[in-house]
Design an enzyme around this catalytic site. Structure first.
Site, PDB file in Angstrom:
ATOM      1  N   GLY A 186      -6.071   3.237 -12.147  1.00  0.00           N
ATOM      2  CA  GLY A 186      -6.802   3.527 -13.380  1.00  0.00           C
ATOM      3  C   GLY A 186      -5.919   3.560 -14.614  1.00  0.00           C
ATOM      4  O   GLY A 186      -4.743   3.175 -14.558  1.00  0.00           O
TER       5      GLY A 186
ATOM      6  N   ASN B 171      -0.083  -2.844  -7.196  1.00  0.00           N
ATOM      7  CA  ASN B 171      -0.876  -1.961  -6.337  1.00  0.00           C
ATOM      8  C   ASN B 171      -0.847  -0.555  -6.958  1.00  0.00           C
ATOM      9  O   ASN B 171      -0.209  -0.330  -7.984  1.00  0.00           O
ATOM     10  CB  ASN B 171      -0.283  -1.944  -4.921  1.00  0.00           C
ATOM     11  CG  ASN B 171      -1.356  -1.752  -3.863  1.00  0.00           C
ATOM     12  OD1 ASN B 171      -2.254  -0.921  -4.035  1.00  0.00           O
ATOM     13  ND2 ASN B 171      -1.275  -2.498  -2.790  1.00  0.00           N
TER      14      ASN B 171
ATOM     15  N   GLY C 215     -10.487  -2.678 -10.360  1.00  0.00           N
ATOM     16  CA  GLY C 215     -10.686  -1.765  -9.244  1.00  0.00           C
ATOM     17  C   GLY C 215     -11.375  -0.504  -9.723  1.00  0.00           C
ATOM     18  O   GLY C 215     -12.599  -0.344  -9.613  1.00  0.00           O
TER      19      GLY C 215
ATOM     20  N   CYS D 215       0.848  -1.187   0.000  1.00  0.00           N
ATOM     21  CA  CYS D 215       0.000   0.000   0.000  1.00  0.00           C
ATOM     22  C   CYS D 215       0.894   1.252   0.000  1.00  0.00           C
ATOM     23  O   CYS D 215       1.679   1.450   0.923  1.00  0.00           O
ATOM     24  CB  CYS D 215      -0.904   0.000   1.234  1.00  0.00           C
ATOM     25  SG  CYS D 215      -2.050   1.370   1.221  1.00  0.00           S
TER      26      CYS D 215
END
Ligand SMILES: Cc1cc2nc3c(=O)[nH]c(=O)nc-3n(C[C@H](O)[C@H](O)[C@H](O)COP(=O)(O)O)c2cc1C
Length: 301
Positions: free
Chosen positions: A215, A190, A263, A130
């Site tokens: 994206g 990620n 996502g 993350c």
């Protein structure tokens, strides 16, 4: 037409998986995503103890993606498991991948142990990457830390372990360490550490200053990582990063991914994204005279 793929021992009826952090904040949304066409669904990253995350604003919408700094807000493993049990069997037929984050090795190990004791889930995904939470960002940048986490988790579960990595300059060493200590697949990538400035306020938009970019902006980078890993390793790969169209899915499969995660596409379009992409993939297979989607995996090499 056969859309089935496999990631380690996990059989998926199609290659589309819900990515961690999007809708998976509650177990009931996981059931909905599966009904909408996701072959498997990933939970929001769960930590051993609850985390409140960062104050607002935590999300910036851009033309080419999102920057988020949610800060791994989640109710903690125990509360999430309670919510899973309250669904009374509705989750039984849903292939759930439990995403785990932690600030130390024991945090990952204990969280996985709790879930394993409840017999929940079909696989674990270790979020080692993350980009806006300092404690977890460190793991996939250091092969030794990656090794320690994977080894500790391997000792407490027999389920497949997916290691989720970020953009790291130590790509090869980190993946080698993960494989050596029992990883079953690699999920890449990620979000990428990024920021945005509010020009009126003359300050960063996000309360945490830095967030993770997702994206279309990161798609070519994620695709490159998958391509490179397929060249070097035999381990199954799950591609994620900017997959918005069925053409993107085909590209990732051809680069070597056995499955892909969505996502930002689900954030922007909702759950209908799954059916839309599946229709596109089926049309492509018809046009190409393909009977099995598996035949596309890695063909670009
Ligand atoms: C709002 C938001 C929250 C996210 N939360 C998590 C998370 O909890 N754990 C994780 O491993 N990835 C998380 N991610 C990263 C995604 O799972 C994915 O790796 C990344 O967004 C790239 O894919 P995409 O371009 O399809 O969104 C999050 C992404 C977004 C946009």
């Amino acid at each position: 037409m056969d859309l089935e793929v496999e990631v380690a021992s996990l059989k998926l009826k199609n290659p589309l998986v819900l990515a961690s952090g999007i809708l998976g904040t509650t177990p009931s949304m996981l059931v909905k995503a599966h009904k909408a066409g996701a072959a498997a669904v990933t939970t929001k990253s769960l930590t051993l103890h609850p985390r409140s995350g960062y104050p607002n604003p935590v999300l910036v919408e851009l033309r080419y993606g999102l920057i988020n700094a949610i800060g791994l807000a989640n109710p903690g493993v125990k509360e999430y498991l309670k919510e899973c049990l309250e669904l009374q069997g509705k989750l039984v037929d849903v292939p759930v991948i439990f995403s785990i984050a932690g600030s130390d090795v024991a945090g990952y190990e204990e969280a996985v142990k709790l879930i394993a004791e409840h017999g929940m889930g079909k696989a674990f995904e270790l979020n080692l990457s993350c980009p806006h939470v300092k404690e977890t960002r460190l793991f996939s940048e250091d092969p030794r830390l990656t090794a320690q986490v994977v080894k500790a988790v391997r000792d407490v579960t027999d389920l497949p372990i997916f290691v989720k990595i970020g953009l790291t300059t130590n790509l090869r060493e980190v993946v080698e360490a993960a494989i050596k200590h029992g990883a079953s697949a690699v999920t890449a990538i990620n979000t990428v550490r990024a920021t945005a400035i509010d020009i009126e306020a003359k300050r960063p938009v996000l309360s945490a200053i830095y967030g993770g970019l997702s994206g279309p902006a990161i798609k070519p980078i994620a695709l490159r990582v998958i391509y490179e890993l397929y060249e070097e390793f035999k381990i199954p790969l799950i591609g994620v990063g900017g997959i918005m169209s069925w053409e993107d899915v085909i590209e990732f499969l051809m680069a070597g991914a056995s499955a892909v995660q969505l996502g930002t596409a689900v954030y922007k379009e909702g759950l209908r994204a799954f059916r839309k992409l599946l229709n596109g993939i089926e049309s492509f297979m018809r046009k190409e005279g393909l009977s099995s989607l598996k035949d596309l995996i890695g063909v670009a090499h």
